[in-house]
Enzyme design. Structure first.
Site, PDB file in Angstrom:
ATOM      1  N   GLN A 164       4.006 -57.721  13.307  1.00  0.00           N
ATOM      2  CA  GLN A 164       5.259 -57.821  14.058  1.00  0.00           C
ATOM      3  C   GLN A 164       6.445 -57.739  13.096  1.00  0.00           C
ATOM      4  OE1 GLN A 164       2.754 -60.023  14.082  1.00  0.00           O
ATOM      5  NE2 GLN A 164       2.319 -60.807  16.139  1.00  0.00           N
ATOM      6  N   ASP A 189       8.042 -56.312  18.734  1.00  0.00           N
ATOM      7  CA  ASP A 189       8.926 -57.494  18.685  1.00  0.00           C
ATOM      8  C   ASP A 189      10.309 -57.183  18.107  1.00  0.00           C
ATOM      9  OD1 ASP A 189       6.693 -58.746  19.637  1.00  0.00           O
ATOM     10  OD2 ASP A 189       6.392 -60.061  17.924  1.00  0.00           O
ATOM     11  N   ASP A 210       5.837 -55.385  23.351  1.00  0.00           N
ATOM     12  CA  ASP A 210       6.597 -56.624  23.615  1.00  0.00           C
ATOM     13  C   ASP A 210       7.939 -56.615  22.885  1.00  0.00           C
ATOM     14  OD1 ASP A 210       4.214 -57.382  24.884  1.00  0.00           O
ATOM     15  OD2 ASP A 210       3.493 -58.453  23.128  1.00  0.00           O
ATOM     16  N   ARG A 278       4.933 -58.186  30.330  1.00  0.00           N
ATOM     17  CA  ARG A 278       3.784 -59.049  30.565  1.00  0.00           C
ATOM     18  C   ARG A 278       4.181 -60.484  30.214  1.00  0.00           C
ATOM     19  NH1 ARG A 278      -0.584 -57.698  25.728  1.00  0.00           N
ATOM     20  NH2 ARG A 278       0.862 -57.758  23.971  1.00  0.00           N
ATOM     21  N   TRP A 280       4.336 -63.919  28.497  1.00  0.00           N
ATOM     22  CA  TRP A 280       3.957 -64.573  27.246  1.00  0.00           C
ATOM     23  C   TRP A 280       4.013 -66.083  27.422  1.00  0.00           C
ATOM     24  CZ3 TRP A 280       7.591 -65.667  22.634  1.00  0.00           C
ATOM     25  CH2 TRP A 280       6.855 -66.175  21.551  1.00  0.00           C
ATOM     26  N   THR A 283       1.487 -70.192  22.312  1.00  0.00           N
ATOM     27  CA  THR A 283       0.624 -71.302  21.924  1.00  0.00           C
ATOM     28  C   THR A 283       1.488 -72.411  21.343  1.00  0.00           C
ATOM     29  OG1 THR A 283      -1.186 -69.777  21.469  1.00  0.00           O
ATOM     30  CG2 THR A 283      -1.343 -71.984  20.515  1.00  0.00           C
TER      31      THR A 283
END
Length: 377
Positions: A164, A189, A210, A278, A280, A283
């Site tokens: 990224q 990104d 993304d 999409r 995200w 985490t």
């Protein structure tokens, strides 16, 4: 609500409606600057600097805020990593094709550049962590050779795993950020919206995976969004990229809004190969473990946008996430996200059950009021 004026430094009058068109008055050219950045200089002169970071560092810490501190970025290529932590700045280039800021970090080597050891955020060519910052008429690019790396097979020892590369990072302390006539270029990104409000107008944003993402609230209007090719090969019908990956918190009423934009593609990008976005779910560490944030219910809205044929028929895609047991077994779907369209057009604008329409256009006025509250009257 009709927006009768933008920040005084722009010198333009705008009538704002998410469904209507803007009326733009004549621009007032700024002829005086507090600092000038000139890549041709070998050393600092009075109020003239060889790098943008040096000019930003020279801004007085406790200056009286009556108007933005104005920096002119002369034509040239500035190979530097820039961090903006001073509020009320205007940084203006001499054109997106003329004034270019570039750097080539990628997430795999960039953890040391971020306070929380986040490689993706640390890879940014430009990071803003301040309020009331305006960027005009310049390009910000992450020049890491993503395509060459993407073309390497997975078992190749030279292949970078965390590839990224962010061009612009809007950090947690950002609000009331304005980008006008700016080009943001990268691959995966490109634009990390991790703060509060940013308004992007008459811009070009390019990437493939993304490339506009995060929890922030961003209004992108009258802009061109370019999906770029990948380095590796794909079979016909395979998804190659995603325009957005919002992680908007469920308590935040909106996230990424595209108004009157053109969704275009580079040569070589196939039909039916890119999604509108999409969901995200980052985490995140919680008291009971580390897993995908269940409250990151992403929000993305396309209003009156032209979509070329690279947009997939069903519009949106699902995205995996970390389960409570640590496995990557969670799947988050468009149906469980806040993904909407209104008045899409072009060959990529298809009718499909997955593609939800914004049922109440009257909500746009509420979004407008919320976005500009306390910013533009």
């Amino acid at each position: 609500m009709v927006v009768s004026r933008i920040l005084a430094v722009l010198g333009i009058a705008i009538g704002f409606s998410l469904l209507g068109c803007n009326s733009v008055g004549p621009k007032q050219e700024i002829t005086e600057y507090d600092a000038i950045v000139d890549s041709a200089l070998a050393a600092h002169e009075a109020n003239v600097f060889p790098s943008l970071q040096a000019a930003i560092d020279s801004v007085p810490e406790n200056r009286e805020i009556t108007e933005p501190y104005r920096i002119l970025l002369k034509a040239g290529v500035y190979h530097e990593r820039v961090v903006i932590q001073k509020a009320n700045l205007l940084i203006e280039g001499e054109g997106a094709d003329a004034s270019r800021i570039e750097y080539d970090l990628y997430a795999g080597i960039a953890r040391k550049y971020h306070r929380k050891n986040w490689g993706t955020a640390g890879s940014a060519t430009v990071t803003i962590n301040a309020e009331n910052v305006t960027l005009k008429n310049l390009t910000i690019e992450n020049t890491f050779d993503y395509l060459a790396n993407d073309a390497l097979p997975k078992g190749d020892a030279k292949r970078v795993r965390h590839s990224q590369g962010v061009a612009l990072h809007l950090d947690e302390g950002t609000d009331k950020i304005l980008l006008e006539g700016v080009t943001l270029a990268g691959y995966q990104d490109t634009l990390f919206a991790n703060g509060k409000r940013a308004w992007i107008r008459n811009a070009t944003i390019s990437g493939n995976v993304d490339f506009i993402f995060g929890p922030g609230q961003v209004l992108i209007e009258d802009s061109t969004i370019i999906s770029r090719k990948r380095g590796k090969s794909f079979k016909p019908g395979q998804i190659q990229g995603h325009i957005t990956a919002p992680s908007t918190n469920i308590d935040t009423p909106f996230g990424l809004i595209f108004k009157n934009c053109k969704l275009q593609r580079e040569d070589g990008v196939a039909d039916q190969s890119h999604s509108l976005g999409r969901p995200w779910h980052p985490t995140t560490t919680f008291p009971d473990g580390r897993y995908a944030d269940p409250d990151a219910i992403g929000y993305a809205l396309y209003v009156n946008c032209y979509m070329d044929a690279h947009i997939i028929e069903y519009g949106w895609e699902s995205m995996g996430g970390t389960a409570r047991d640590g496995t990557k077994s969670m799947v988050f779907t468009p149906a469980d996200s806040r993904f909407y369209e209104l008045s899409s057009r072009g060959p990529g604008a298809k009718k499909h059950d997955v593609r939800k329409a914004l049922e109440d256009p009257g909500m746009l006025t509420e979004l407008e009021n919320a976005f500009f509250s306390g910013w533009i009257n």
